[in-house]
Design a protein around this motif. Structure first.
Motif, PDB file in Angstrom:
ATOM      1  N   ALA A   1      25.231   2.820  -5.431  1.00 21.24           N
ATOM      2  CA  ALA A   1      23.856   2.838  -5.937  1.00 21.24           C
ATOM      3  C   ALA A   1      23.211   4.207  -5.783  1.00 21.24           C
ATOM      4  N   GLN A   2      23.715   4.999  -4.858  1.00 28.74           N
ATOM      5  CA  GLN A   2      23.113   6.305  -4.596  1.00 28.74           C
ATOM      6  C   GLN A   2      23.488   7.354  -5.630  1.00 28.74           C
ATOM      7  N   GLU A   3      24.579   7.130  -6.374  1.00 25.77           N
ATOM      8  CA  GLU A   3      25.019   8.207  -7.256  1.00 25.77           C
ATOM      9  C   GLU A   3      25.322   7.776  -8.682  1.00 25.77           C
TER      10      GLU A   3
ATOM     11  N   MET B   1      23.964   4.841 -10.436  1.00 24.98           N
ATOM     12  CA  MET B   1      23.128   3.808 -11.047  1.00 24.98           C
ATOM     13  C   MET B   1      21.760   4.335 -11.423  1.00 24.98           C
ATOM     14  N   LEU B   2      21.236   3.773 -12.500  1.00 26.79           N
ATOM     15  CA  LEU B   2      19.873   4.077 -12.905  1.00 26.79           C
ATOM     16  C   LEU B   2      18.888   3.335 -12.005  1.00 26.79           C
ATOM     17  N   GLU B   3      17.677   3.832 -11.957  1.00 29.32           N
ATOM     18  CA  GLU B   3      16.647   3.216 -11.128  1.00 29.32           C
ATOM     19  C   GLU B   3      16.414   1.757 -11.512  1.00 29.32           C
ATOM     20  N   ILE B   4      16.462   1.457 -12.808  1.00 27.20           N
ATOM     21  CA  ILE B   4      16.187   0.083 -13.240  1.00 27.20           C
ATOM     22  C   ILE B   4      17.232  -0.887 -12.701  1.00 27.20           C
ATOM     23  N   SER B   5      18.486  -0.449 -12.623  1.00 26.90           N
ATOM     24  CA  SER B   5      19.529  -1.325 -12.080  1.00 26.90           C
ATOM     25  C   SER B   5      19.348  -1.515 -10.584  1.00 26.90           C
ATOM     26  N   ARG B   6      18.977  -0.443  -9.884  1.00 24.60           N
ATOM     27  CA  ARG B   6      18.711  -0.592  -8.452  1.00 24.60           C
ATOM     28  C   ARG B   6      17.559  -1.570  -8.221  1.00 24.60           C
ATOM     29  N   GLU B   7      16.531  -1.479  -9.049  1.00 21.71           N
ATOM     30  CA  GLU B   7      15.393  -2.389  -8.904  1.00 21.71           C
ATOM     31  C   GLU B   7      15.811  -3.834  -9.154  1.00 21.71           C
TER      32      GLU B   7
ATOM     33  N   ALA C   1      17.429  -9.293   1.629  1.00 25.07           N
ATOM     34  CA  ALA C   1      16.495  -8.281   2.121  1.00 25.07           C
ATOM     35  C   ALA C   1      17.207  -7.201   2.932  1.00 25.07           C
ATOM     36  N   GLU C   2      18.233  -7.583   3.686  1.00 24.65           N
ATOM     37  CA  GLU C   2      18.958  -6.606   4.494  1.00 24.65           C
ATOM     38  C   GLU C   2      19.669  -5.590   3.610  1.00 24.65           C
ATOM     39  N   TRP C   3      20.204  -6.044   2.484  1.00 22.33           N
ATOM     40  CA  TRP C   3      20.850  -5.130   1.534  1.00 22.33           C
ATOM     41  C   TRP C   3      19.823  -4.141   0.991  1.00 22.33           C
ATOM     42  N   VAL C   4      18.651  -4.653   0.649  1.00 26.47           N
ATOM     43  CA  VAL C   4      17.582  -3.803   0.117  1.00 26.47           C
ATOM     44  C   VAL C   4      17.156  -2.775   1.163  1.00 26.47           C
ATOM     45  N   ARG C   5      17.022  -3.222   2.411  1.00 26.39           N
ATOM     46  CA  ARG C   5      16.624  -2.295   3.473  1.00 26.39           C
ATOM     47  C   ARG C   5      17.644  -1.176   3.634  1.00 26.39           C
ATOM     48  N   ARG C   6      18.917  -1.541   3.622  1.00 27.02           N
ATOM     49  CA  ARG C   6      19.964  -0.529   3.771  1.00 27.02           C
ATOM     50  C   ARG C   6      19.965   0.440   2.593  1.00 27.02           C
ATOM     51  N   LEU C   7      19.747  -0.087   1.396  1.00 23.88           N
ATOM     52  CA  LEU C   7      19.691   0.783   0.220  1.00 23.88           C
ATOM     53  C   LEU C   7      18.552   1.784   0.354  1.00 23.88           C
ATOM     54  N   ARG C   8      17.388   1.304   0.729  1.00 18.51           N
ATOM     55  CA  ARG C   8      16.235   2.200   0.839  1.00 18.51           C
ATOM     56  C   ARG C   8      16.420   3.212   1.955  1.00 18.51           C
ATOM     57  N   ASP C   9      17.054   2.787   3.040  1.00 20.01           N
ATOM     58  CA  ASP C   9      17.355   3.737   4.114  1.00 20.01           C
ATOM     59  C   ASP C   9      18.293   4.832   3.612  1.00 20.01           C
TER      60      ASP C   9
ATOM     61  N   LEU D   1      18.625   5.843   0.609  1.00 17.76           N
ATOM     62  CA  LEU D   1      17.943   6.677  -0.380  1.00 17.76           C
ATOM     63  C   LEU D   1      16.793   7.474   0.226  1.00 17.76           C
ATOM     64  N   GLY D   2      16.672   7.397   1.540  1.00 20.34           N
ATOM     65  CA  GLY D   2      15.646   8.193   2.209  1.00 20.34           C
ATOM     66  C   GLY D   2      14.305   7.523   2.289  1.00 20.34           C
ATOM     67  N   GLY D   3      14.336   6.166   2.352  1.00 17.20           N
ATOM     68  CA  GLY D   3      13.083   5.441   2.516  1.00 17.20           C
ATOM     69  C   GLY D   3      12.285   5.279   1.255  1.00 17.20           C
ATOM     70  N   ALA D   4      12.942   5.464   0.089  1.00 16.39           N
ATOM     71  CA  ALA D   4      12.221   5.338  -1.182  1.00 16.39           C
ATOM     72  C   ALA D   4      11.726   3.927  -1.401  1.00 16.39           C
TER      73      ALA D   4
END
Length: 261
Positions: A230-232, A234-240, A248-256, A258-261
């Protein structure tokens, strides 16, 4: 290996193909789309995923996302990865090389050792997320033991068995898993020397997503492939979309990541 195009071009999120045992599910067509100089096929795939997303209902109240919405989200991510591959032909060829290894040498060894008079029965048992388990575990093992290569097959075998147990999937003989891992490992070890650890990890992860019949039902692919990709790729819309349908844990890890985005 004779193989029906309906499996290579599968749109439904399941695989019961006894011809390939799931080893040719989805990814050959994904690579065809990536190689096509015309963007039409990729655009059509994106339109299908967008239509499926729009047609699915968002969760209401305490109900979680529907299977249709989860599938549409992972399809969106898969299209992004195919689009990324269209601009990275070297990775396409590495995926082809590993895919051919699985469908040729690895399946051949499993047929000889465990197929007996009914190889299709053995292959059918492998359609339940075995190959994506194998690829994700390889990517993780390469990262874990990049300085101790001889330990990777043992790690990968244990990871596959543990993953299947944790996700309540049908058990496979440890000897079968070990044979598949060791048959795949020797050529892959040579690829590491040629292309480097990071590139081979990326290759295994993308192939895991392409080969997986239903990433929305496979935690190992969600965490071990879609999350790092997801970091390299994927488009933002797919991540959303993934954020809306994954835990929720997957989402938290993704945002971590991506630098807390």
């Amino acid at each position: 290996m004779t193989h029906p195009k309906s499996c290579e071009r599968a749109k439904r999120h399941q695989c019961r193909c006894s011809d390939c045992g799931g080893a040719q599910h989805g990814w050959p067509y994904g690579l065809d789309l990536a190689r096509d100089p015309s963007p039409t096929g990729r655009q059509e795939a994106r339109e299908r995923s967008d239509i499926a997303w729009a047609a699915s209902s968002p969760p209401k109240g305490k109900r979680g996302p529907s299977k249709q919405r989860q599938a549409a989200a992972t399809d969106s991510a898969t299209v992004d990865l195919i689009e990324w591959l269209s601009e990275n032909p070297q990775t396409v060829e590495r995926i082809q090389e590993i895919g051919d290894l699985l469908t040729g040498r690895v399946v051949g060894e499993l047929d000889k050792r465990f197929g007996g008079d009914r190889p299709r029965e053995t292959r059918r048992r492998l359609t339940e997320h075995f190959w994506c388990d194998l690829l994700v575990a390889l990517a993780e093992g390469i990262e874990e033991f990049s300085k101790a290569m001889d330990r990777i097959p043992e790690y990968v075998t244990a990871a596959i068995i543990d993953s299947r147990k944790a996700e309540n999937r049908s058990p496979l003989l440890e000897a079968l898993v070990t044979l598949a891992v060791r048959t795949a490992w020797e050529p892959i070890k040579d690829m590491i020397r040629a292309g480097g650890v990071e590139e081979l990890q990326r290759t295994c992860r993308i192939l895991a997503v392409l080969i997986c019949p239903a990433p929305e039902d496979h935690a190992a692919v969600q965490n071990g492939a879609l999350l790092p990709l997801a970091q390299e790729g994927m488009l933002e819309i797919s991540r959303e979309r993934l954020e809306q349908v994954f835990p929720a844990e997957w989402v938290r890890r993704l945002r971590d990541d991506l630098g807390g985005a």
